[in-house]
Design a protein around this motif. Structure first.
Motif, short mmCIF file in Angstrom:
data_model
loop_
_atom_site.label_atom_id
_atom_site.label_comp_id
_atom_site.label_asym_id
_atom_site.label_seq_id
_atom_site.Cartn_x
_atom_site.Cartn_y
_atom_site.Cartn_z
N TRP A 539 -14.74 -23.52 -11.88
CA TRP A 539 -14.53 -23.94 -12.86
C TRP A 539 -15.29 -25.26 -13.44
O TRP A 539 -15.28 -25.69 -14.45
CB TRP A 539 -12.83 -24.12 -12.83
CG TRP A 539 -12.45 -24.94 -11.54
CD1 TRP A 539 -11.88 -24.27 -10.48
CD2 TRP A 539 -12.64 -26.30 -11.57
NE1 TRP A 539 -11.67 -25.42 -9.70
CE2 TRP A 539 -11.90 -26.48 -10.24
CE3 TRP A 539 -12.53 -27.40 -12.23
CZ2 TRP A 539 -11.59 -28.01 -9.71
CZ3 TRP A 539 -12.56 -28.89 -11.68
CH2 TRP A 539 -11.92 -28.92 -10.41
N GLU A 542 -18.08 -23.84 -15.35
CA GLU A 542 -17.67 -23.42 -16.62
C GLU A 542 -17.68 -24.77 -17.31
O GLU A 542 -17.80 -24.61 -18.70
CB GLU A 542 -16.37 -22.95 -16.74
CG GLU A 542 -15.97 -22.13 -17.91
CD GLU A 542 -14.74 -21.56 -18.01
OE1 GLU A 542 -14.03 -21.02 -19.13
OE2 GLU A 542 -14.14 -21.35 -16.92
N TYR A 566 -12.04 -26.53 -22.44
CA TYR A 566 -12.24 -27.42 -21.22
C TYR A 566 -10.98 -28.12 -20.85
O TYR A 566 -10.62 -28.15 -19.91
CB TYR A 566 -13.21 -28.22 -21.66
CG TYR A 566 -12.78 -29.85 -21.94
CD1 TYR A 566 -12.73 -30.73 -20.97
CD2 TYR A 566 -12.77 -30.46 -23.36
CE1 TYR A 566 -12.24 -31.92 -21.19
CE2 TYR A 566 -12.22 -31.58 -23.28
CZ TYR A 566 -11.88 -32.40 -22.18
OH TYR A 566 -11.78 -33.63 -22.55
N ILE A 569 -8.74 -25.86 -18.77
CA ILE A 569 -9.44 -25.69 -17.21
C ILE A 569 -8.79 -26.86 -16.71
O ILE A 569 -8.24 -26.54 -15.37
CB ILE A 569 -11.09 -25.86 -17.29
CG1 ILE A 569 -11.48 -24.44 -17.90
CG2 ILE A 569 -11.49 -26.02 -15.82
CD1 ILE A 569 -13.00 -24.60 -17.98
N GLU A 573 -6.37 -26.21 -13.55
CA GLU A 573 -6.95 -26.54 -12.32
C GLU A 573 -6.30 -27.69 -11.73
O GLU A 573 -6.13 -28.00 -10.27
CB GLU A 573 -8.41 -26.45 -12.17
CG GLU A 573 -9.22 -25.19 -12.40
CD GLU A 573 -9.00 -24.18 -11.54
OE1 GLU A 573 -8.59 -24.63 -10.43
OE2 GLU A 573 -9.16 -22.93 -11.67
#
Length: 615
Positions: A539, A542, A566, A569, A573
């Motif tokens: 990630w 990414e 974004y 993510i 996470e």
């Protein structure tokens, strides 16, 4: 000017240790009646024409169209902590140093705090080529540095080609300008014209050109001595007379941990409609106070003129406003963020010892563990108890005022210990009979949590997170430490476990946060690389791709889709867990005029136009 991300403390930097008992005393009881926060003075866009360029005797002045004011007097404000680490704006890495150094310098452009548009500042005008890759700037002729030397294209070329592009000082600006690994090119076309050429159309580029322009005749010899000499230049011990500046004010006196006094720059290029040179004020003074409570006392005693009012104090200030000498403004949610972050590093120090103990590396790198902590944090209780309701929960990496806010996840989720417990069980965590949490290897879950001492809101937040996580059986050792020590640990040594921090940024373009989200960014706190290492988490890769694509995409809606992702993510996470966003309630003395507060610019964005009313 809209700034790139810096360490912040919501409004100002804090220092000075406060005991836990004092922290608890600062939290109001839950039976306090909450009220909707409003002010008698609402933000309104003033019906004042924008400034314009007028040429007088060959000098291209910027003429303010604000009402004519009175000359003289001073405005006194404050900052929390021990004071700036540097007065070198190109080497600053914290918000206090940035604020006190950038006050003395202007850039090619600035941001209109009402519309968010980019406008000329030191530049008289600029043009952009049809292919979107060339930016030509026409400088003001005849304007001077504070030492009387002319400001020319040589200064602009030197600032970018040497200081920025060659990586002197803080490299965040340089890193944010990279396009496919290449920097823009700059050319000096004549003494008052420069041109930048980018490899591709680059959406954030124009806004990035607000970097303060440096006096070449002063700084070139320093750069020639090497980067360490540049980093040390214009430090806190520099004699004020040695500064050469372009801004409205120049440092006159600095007493460490006490005050910074600025006096008007007689060579400043902004004038009023009577062609009189601004600023109106003779002095701008920043008192360095130990903590927020001391700041409050100084405002009440009349020693400072502006105060960012904490939520716990807003009802009292609002009640007293009618018969007071100040007026309150509600500037809305701040563009700053406050968060809890984890050290995901698996790296070793030069002696071969892990910065983070191996068992804690496993915990912190477990998304289930981080998600459990997120669900255990009671944001609503924080907002009620710490800010008296004068804040909003924050779940996204973009601040609430951002035009790129992902509204699909902005409302987040409520606290839920049952969900938190289920995430822990997925990774093999369990509780003993006493309610203490253990991992699947039999290690009790215990870790340190740091923040900057003296900022009572952050300290209170730390106490509440410690209590929230105790409900999961987690033991948190909460340790407020001096701010500069904290920043050094997180950015230079990696010797930390978890921390409550804050960052300032932009509500206008997520690209300003590339120094946080790019895997090699200097503020990629949660997995900072001391070298240019390539061991990326999927990630993280990414995120790198999103920021590369987002910078090259000119269509707003397409950029919005990228930046929505974004935020998703980070939300999924959770290397950083966002907490809440305070409303910025600011008090300023009624004696000041030409006060036009905005959510983007705050109270003193037009400092050169502010004046003191006649008695």
């Amino acid at each position: 000017m809209i700034k790139k991300y810096f360490f912040a403390i919501i409004i100002f930097i804090a220092a000075g240790i406060i005991l836990k008992s004092c922290i608890k005393a600062d939290i109001p009881e839950k039976n306090i009646k909450k009220e909707k926060i409003t002010t008698e003075t609402q933000l309104q866009t003033p019906t004042i024409p924008p400034p314009k360029t007028v040429t007088i005797n060959g000098i291209d002045f910027l003429q303010s169209q604000a009402p004519i004011g009175n000359f003289g007097g001073k405005l006194i404000t404050s900052t929390i902590g021990e004071g700036p680490k540097t007065f070198n704006p190109w080497n600053s890495k914290d918000s206090t140093s940035s604020a006190l150094s950038e006050l003395m310098f202007d850039g090619l452009v600035t941001t209109n705090v009402y519309s968010g548009n980019v406008e000329p500042k030191l530049a008289k005008s600029f043009s952009i080529s049809n292919n979107g890759k060339q930016y030509t700037f026409y400088l003001r002729k005849g304007i001077k540095w504070s030492d009387g030397q002319p400001i020319t294209a040589d200064d602009v070329f030197f600032t970018y080609n040497t200081i920025v592009f060659q990586g002197y000082g803080n490299t965040s600006t340089r890193d944010a300008m990279l396009i496919d690994g290449e920097l823009p090119k700059i050319e000096k076309l004549d003494n008052y014209t420069v041109r930048f050429t980018t490899k591709k159309p680059f959406a954030p580029f124009l806004r990035q050109l607000s970097v303060p322009i440096a006096p070449k005749h002063i700084l070139l010899p320093i750069c020639n001595k090497g980067k360490s000499n540049f980093d040390a230049f214009w430090g806190p011990t520099t004699k004020p007379k040695d500064f050469v500046t372009s801004g409205a004010f120049k440092l006159y006196e600095y007493v460490p941990a006490q005050r910074a006094i600025y006096k008007k720059n007689p060579n400043y290029y902004v004038i009023n409609t009577k062609d009189q040179k601004l600023p109106y004020l003779n002095e701008y003074i920043v008192l360095i106070v130990g903590d927020l409570n001391n700041e409050l006392l100084k405002f009440k005693a009349g020693e400072i003129d502006i105060l960012n009012v904490r939520g716990v104090n807003v009802p009292l200030f609002k009640k007293a406003q009618k018969n007071s000498d100040y007026v309150l403004y509600n500037l809305g949610p701040t563009p700053n963020t406050m968060f809890l972050t984890f050290n995901l590093n698996k790296r070793k120090d030069p002696n071969g010892k892990f910065y983070v103990p191996a068992k804690k590396q496993i915990w912190f790198n477990d998304r289930n563990f981080r998600t459990a902590i997120d669900y255990a944090i009671d944001r609503e209780n924080m907002i009620f108890n710490i800010t008296n309701g004068v804040a909003k929960p924050l779940f996204t990496a973009e601040a609430l005022p951002s035009i790129f806010l992902n509204k699909e996840i902005a409302n987040g989720h409520p606290r839920d210990l049952n969900i938190a417990q289920k995430y822990l069980e997925l990774s093999g965590f369990y509780k003993d009979k006493k309610g203490n949490l253990y991992d699947k290897f039999g290690n009790q879950v215990e870790f340190d949590m740091l923040t900057n001492a003296g900022h009572t809101e952050r300290e209170a937040t730390g106490v509440m997170i410690k209590q929230d996580l105790a409900d999961l059986g987690i033991k948190v050792n909460f340790k407020p430490i001096e701010f500069n020590t904290l920043v050094n640990k997180i950015t230079n040594t990696l010797d930390w476990e978890t921390a409550i921090m804050g960052l300032t940024g932009s509500s206008l373009d997520p690209h300003s946060g590339i120094n946080v989200w790019n895997s090699n960014g200097p503020l990629h706190l949660f997995n900072k690389r001391l070298k240019n290492e390539k061991d990326l988490l999927p990630w993280e890769k990414e995120l790198n791709d999103i920021y590369e694509k987002g910078a090259l995409e000119l269509d707003f809606n397409k950029r919005k889709t990228l930046y929505d992702r974004y935020q998703e993510i980070i939300y999924e996470e959770k290397p950083i867990i966002y907490l809440y966003s305070p409303l910025q309630i600011t008090a300023i003395r009624k004696k000041f005029a030409n006060i036009f507060p905005t959510s983007l610019g705050g109270i003193t964005h037009n400092l050169e136009e502010i004046y003191i009313k006649q008695p």
